[in-house]
Design an enzyme around this catalytic site. Structure first.
Site, PDB file in Angstrom:
ATOM      1  N   ASN A 142      35.366  18.935  21.005  1.00 39.30           N
ATOM      2  CA  ASN A 142      35.674  17.859  20.048  1.00 39.30           C
ATOM      3  C   ASN A 142      35.163  16.522  20.564  1.00 39.30           C
ATOM      4  O   ASN A 142      34.652  15.700  19.809  1.00 39.30           O
ATOM      5  CB  ASN A 142      37.189  17.793  19.801  1.00 39.30           C
ATOM      6  CG  ASN A 142      37.617  18.793  18.751  1.00 39.30           C
ATOM      7  OD1 ASN A 142      37.313  18.637  17.582  1.00 39.30           O
ATOM      8  ND2 ASN A 142      38.282  19.837  19.180  1.00 39.30           N
TER       9      ASN A 142
ATOM     10  N   HIS B  94      44.543  18.486  15.414  1.00 40.71           N
ATOM     11  CA  HIS B  94      45.399  19.650  15.637  1.00 40.71           C
ATOM     12  C   HIS B  94      44.781  20.845  14.911  1.00 40.71           C
ATOM     13  O   HIS B  94      44.362  20.699  13.742  1.00 40.71           O
ATOM     14  CB  HIS B  94      46.815  19.376  15.114  1.00 40.71           C
ATOM     15  CG  HIS B  94      47.758  20.517  15.361  1.00 40.71           C
ATOM     16  ND1 HIS B  94      48.244  20.823  16.613  1.00 40.71           N
ATOM     17  CD2 HIS B  94      48.253  21.454  14.510  1.00 40.71           C
ATOM     18  CE1 HIS B  94      49.003  21.904  16.522  1.00 40.71           C
ATOM     19  NE2 HIS B  94      49.038  22.298  15.261  1.00 40.71           N
TER      20      HIS B  94
ATOM     21  N   GLU C  39      37.180  21.403  12.806  1.00 44.14           N
ATOM     22  CA  GLU C  39      37.613  20.306  13.680  1.00 44.14           C
ATOM     23  C   GLU C  39      36.451  19.381  13.988  1.00 44.14           C
ATOM     24  O   GLU C  39      36.573  18.150  13.961  1.00 44.14           O
ATOM     25  CB  GLU C  39      38.160  20.861  14.997  1.00 44.14           C
ATOM     26  CG  GLU C  39      39.450  21.638  14.876  1.00 44.14           C
ATOM     27  CD  GLU C  39      39.913  22.165  16.208  1.00 44.14           C
ATOM     28  OE1 GLU C  39      39.881  21.390  17.181  1.00 44.14           O
ATOM     29  OE2 GLU C  39      40.302  23.323  16.290  1.00 44.14           O
TER      30      GLU C  39
HETATM   31  C1  GRF Z   1      40.968  22.365  19.954  1.00 43.83           C
HETATM   32  O1  GRF Z   1      41.325  23.564  19.320  1.00 43.83           O
HETATM   33  C2  GRF Z   1      41.856  21.268  19.460  1.00 43.83           C
HETATM   34  O2  GRF Z   1      42.264  21.424  18.129  1.00 43.83           O
HETATM   35  C3  GRF Z   1      43.050  21.394  20.328  1.00 43.83           C
HETATM   36  O3  GRF Z   1      42.565  21.797  21.587  1.00 43.83           O
HETATM   37  C4  GRF Z   1      41.306  22.385  21.433  1.00 43.83           C
HETATM   38  C5  GRF Z   1      40.358  21.513  22.193  1.00 43.83           C
HETATM   39  O4  GRF Z   1      39.160  22.063  22.187  1.00 43.83           O
HETATM   40  N1  GRF Z   1      43.736  20.128  20.397  1.00 43.83           N
HETATM   41  P1  GRF Z   1      37.999  21.225  22.891  1.00 43.83           P
HETATM   42  O5  GRF Z   1      38.461  20.886  24.296  1.00 43.83           O
HETATM   43  O6  GRF Z   1      37.782  20.008  22.061  1.00 43.83           O
HETATM   44  O7  GRF Z   1      36.831  22.180  22.878  1.00 43.83           O
END
Ligand code: GRF
Length: 200
Positions: free
Chosen positions: A8, A101, A171
């Site tokens: 993310n 989330h 996401e």
């Molecule tokens: C993602 O699924 C996010 O929704 C949750 O933790 C995970 C983080 O993934 N909060 P990354 O570290 O961004 O790949």
């Protein structure tokens, strides 16, 4: 702020680099050393700092260290991109903070609902759609006003892993899009609701 693989974070870094987000990431704070999110930040030339909650006597001391780091970076807003530690009320009121989330809040969220556990609960319950939510962080856990959500289908043969991959895709769409709106000043919080203002 991150605690894990940082996909993310990468989505936000990429959106800043190509202009979809009219801002830049001025620093990355991780709650854990050695996570890949830190590699991603360094590769993008973004300063990093590790602030591990266990190194502090209490939440206040931890939050002071986080605040000092954000001030040091010159940050004006905070994005929790897979950040798994708690931020206290003072921090929450000091900056606009958004969180991603991996479910449709208010379902499958709150204490203990993070990562794989979220998708397990979705499959256990038997819902037909899941998705992701970007929301403002308030003093609760996953309870702040919702900025953006996007659905994905839950398939009969899904496992937590296959569902997580499908959710992660959305996401990476809605987090950068929400951060862009925040940076453009187009988010207006009205009670529990977030109004998206038209482009001026
Ligand atoms: C993602 O699924 C996010 O929704 C949750 O933790 C995970 C983080 O993934 N909060 P990354 O570290 O961004 O790949």
């Amino acid at each position: 702020m991150a605690s894990g693989g940082g996909t993310n974070l990468q989505a936000v870094l990429d959106a800043c680099a190509d202009g979809r987000i009219p801002a830049r990431v001025v620093g990355v704070i991780s709650s854990k050393p050695g996570v890949y999110a830190l590699e991603r930040a360094q590769r993008a030339g973004v300063p990093i700092v590790v602030i591990s909650p266990k190194d502090f006597a209490d939440q206040t001391a931890h939050d002071e260290a986080v605040t000092k780091a954000i001030e040091g970076f010159g940050g004006q807003a905070v994005v929790l991109a897979g950040y798994l530690s708690i931020l206290g009320p003072k921090l929450v009121h000091r900056y606009p903070i958004v969180n991603i989330h991996p479910a449709l809040i208010p379902s499958f969220c709150g204490k203990g609902y993070y990562g794989r556990r979220v998708h397990e609960a979705v499959l256990e319950y038997g819902v037909k759609v899941s998705g992701a939510t970007v929301h403002f962080v308030d003093e609760g856990t996953d309870t702040g006003p919702i900025i953006m959500q996007k659905c994905v289908p839950v398939l009969d043969d899904d496992t937590p892993e296959t569902l997580a991959v499908r959710v992660l895709e959305v996401e990476h769409e809605i987090l950068p899009a929400s951060v862009a709106l925040l940076c453009e000043g187009r988010l207006r919080v009205e009670g529990r609701r977030v109004r998206i203002l038209p482009k001026t």
